[in-house]
Design a protein around this motif. Structure first.
Motif, PDB file in Angstrom:
ATOM      1  N   TRP A  23      11.629  10.829  -0.924  1.00 38.40           N
ATOM      2  CA  TRP A  23      10.801   9.856  -1.334  1.00 38.40           C
ATOM      3  C   TRP A  23       9.542   9.599  -1.226  1.00 38.40           C
ATOM      4  O   TRP A  23       8.487   9.808  -1.970  1.00 38.40           O
ATOM      5  N   LEU A  24       8.845  10.183   0.061  1.00 43.52           N
ATOM      6  CA  LEU A  24       7.348   9.923   0.176  1.00 43.52           C
ATOM      7  C   LEU A  24       7.000  11.134  -0.536  1.00 43.52           C
ATOM      8  O   LEU A  24       5.318  10.902  -0.383  1.00 43.52           O
ATOM      9  N   SER A  25       7.495  11.945  -1.010  1.00 47.41           N
ATOM     10  CA  SER A  25       6.382  13.248  -1.601  1.00 47.41           C
ATOM     11  C   SER A  25       6.902  12.639  -3.051  1.00 47.41           C
ATOM     12  O   SER A  25       6.706  14.694  -3.652  1.00 47.41           O
ATOM     13  N   LYS A  26       7.369  11.415  -3.959  1.00 45.52           N
ATOM     14  CA  LYS A  26       7.788  11.619  -4.259  1.00 45.52           C
ATOM     15  C   LYS A  26       8.032  12.476  -6.154  1.00 45.52           C
ATOM     16  O   LYS A  26       8.362  12.692  -6.668  1.00 45.52           O
ATOM     17  N   ARG A  27       9.318  12.878  -4.897  1.00 47.87           N
ATOM     18  CA  ARG A  27      10.221  14.453  -6.002  1.00 47.87           C
ATOM     19  C   ARG A  27      10.991  12.392  -7.117  1.00 47.87           C
ATOM     20  O   ARG A  27      12.507  13.231  -6.674  1.00 47.87           O
ATOM     21  N   THR A  33       1.026  -1.466   0.126  1.00 48.52           N
ATOM     22  CA  THR A  33      -0.204   0.087   0.584  1.00 48.52           C
ATOM     23  C   THR A  33       0.898   1.272  -0.030  1.00 48.52           C
ATOM     24  O   THR A  33       2.184   1.674   1.410  1.00 48.52           O
ATOM     25  N   GLU A  34       0.114   2.341  -0.946  1.00 46.64           N
ATOM     26  CA  GLU A  34       1.122   3.681  -1.320  1.00 46.64           C
ATOM     27  C   GLU A  34       1.551   3.589   0.492  1.00 46.64           C
ATOM     28  O   GLU A  34       0.264   4.367   1.461  1.00 46.64           O
ATOM     29  N   ILE A  35       2.694   4.840   1.251  1.00 48.89           N
ATOM     30  CA  ILE A  35       2.769   5.143   2.045  1.00 48.89           C
ATOM     31  C   ILE A  35       3.329   6.948   1.852  1.00 48.89           C
ATOM     32  O   ILE A  35       3.374   7.181   1.058  1.00 48.89           O
ATOM     33  N   SER A  36       2.795   8.018   2.632  1.00 48.57           N
ATOM     34  CA  SER A  36       2.965   9.080   1.972  1.00 48.57           C
ATOM     35  C   SER A  36       3.457   9.976   3.159  1.00 48.57           C
ATOM     36  O   SER A  36       4.629   9.045   4.118  1.00 48.57           O
ATOM     37  N   VAL A  37       4.329  11.295   3.135  1.00 51.72           N
ATOM     38  CA  VAL A  37       4.829  11.740   3.898  1.00 51.72           C
ATOM     39  C   VAL A  37       4.102  11.789   5.083  1.00 51.72           C
ATOM     40  O   VAL A  37       5.005  12.015   6.234  1.00 51.72           O
ATOM     41  N   ALA A  38       2.805  11.402   5.744  1.00 54.04           N
ATOM     42  CA  ALA A  38       3.011  11.116   6.586  1.00 54.04           C
ATOM     43  C   ALA A  38       3.514  10.335   7.266  1.00 54.04           C
ATOM     44  O   ALA A  38       3.267   9.665   8.865  1.00 54.04           O
ATOM     45  N   GLU A  56      16.238  14.423   5.226  1.00 49.62           N
ATOM     46  CA  GLU A  56      15.511  15.093   3.738  1.00 49.62           C
ATOM     47  C   GLU A  56      15.678  13.333   2.547  1.00 49.62           C
ATOM     48  O   GLU A  56      14.778  14.138   2.085  1.00 49.62           O
ATOM     49  N   MET A  57      15.836  12.999   2.673  1.00 47.23           N
ATOM     50  CA  MET A  57      16.045  11.800   1.185  1.00 47.23           C
ATOM     51  C   MET A  57      14.691  10.901   1.832  1.00 47.23           C
ATOM     52  O   MET A  57      13.843  11.125   0.920  1.00 47.23           O
TER      53      MET A  57
END
Length: 144
Positions: A55-59, A7-12, A50-51
């Motif tokens: 990654w979590l911000s999909k940059r 499942t996708e994870i995010s900045v949260a 920062e890495m």
């Protein structure tokens, strides 16, 4: 066996991801490269935090590398191209497994000894991320 949660994870999830990477913190650039972050962008960063945020911000090229997930993080930590720490990868995997994963029964493709029943056809396929996809009859199972 369990399948790692894809499942996708995010900045949260940033604090949880950083905690999971604690044992391999010194390999954060290798992990970032494995996850699809560009070296020139990583070189502009000072720390793992920062890495993880990048990654979590999909940059990065998500079309090629896919969305952030625990499954991808486990692969990055365990792979020789990433951190190369199998024990740390297994630790993360044990905490983030897919509760909906159903493993194929061990005897699904093998008829009982002396049985005249034919076995269902088993097909094993590996996708581009080297995840094992197994099909038994018309049912599909995944294992990382």
């Amino acid at each position: 066996a369990n399948k790692v949660d894809s499942t996708e994870i995010s900045v949260a999830n940033k604090i949880e991801v950083e905690a999971a990477l604690g044992d391999v913190e010194t390999k954060w650039k290798e992990i970032g490269i494995f996850l699809g972050l560009e070296m020139r962008k990583l070189n502009g960063l000072d720390e793992m935090s920062e890495m993880v945020e990048m990654w979590l911000s999909k940059r990065y090229d998500i079309k090629h590398f896919g969305n952030p997930s625990w499954q991808k993080l486990v692969s990055a930590v365990g792979s020789k191209a990433g951190a190369g720490d199998v024990a740390a990868a297994e630790d993360i995997a044990s905490k983030h497994f897919d509760p909906n994963f159903k493993e194929a029964p061990a005897d699904a493709a093998t008829p009982a000894p002396g049985s005249t029943e034919s076995a269902e056809k088993v097909v094993k396929i590996t996708d581009e991320d080297d995840h094992c996809l197994v099909r038994v009859g018309d049912k599909k199972y995944e294992a990382y």
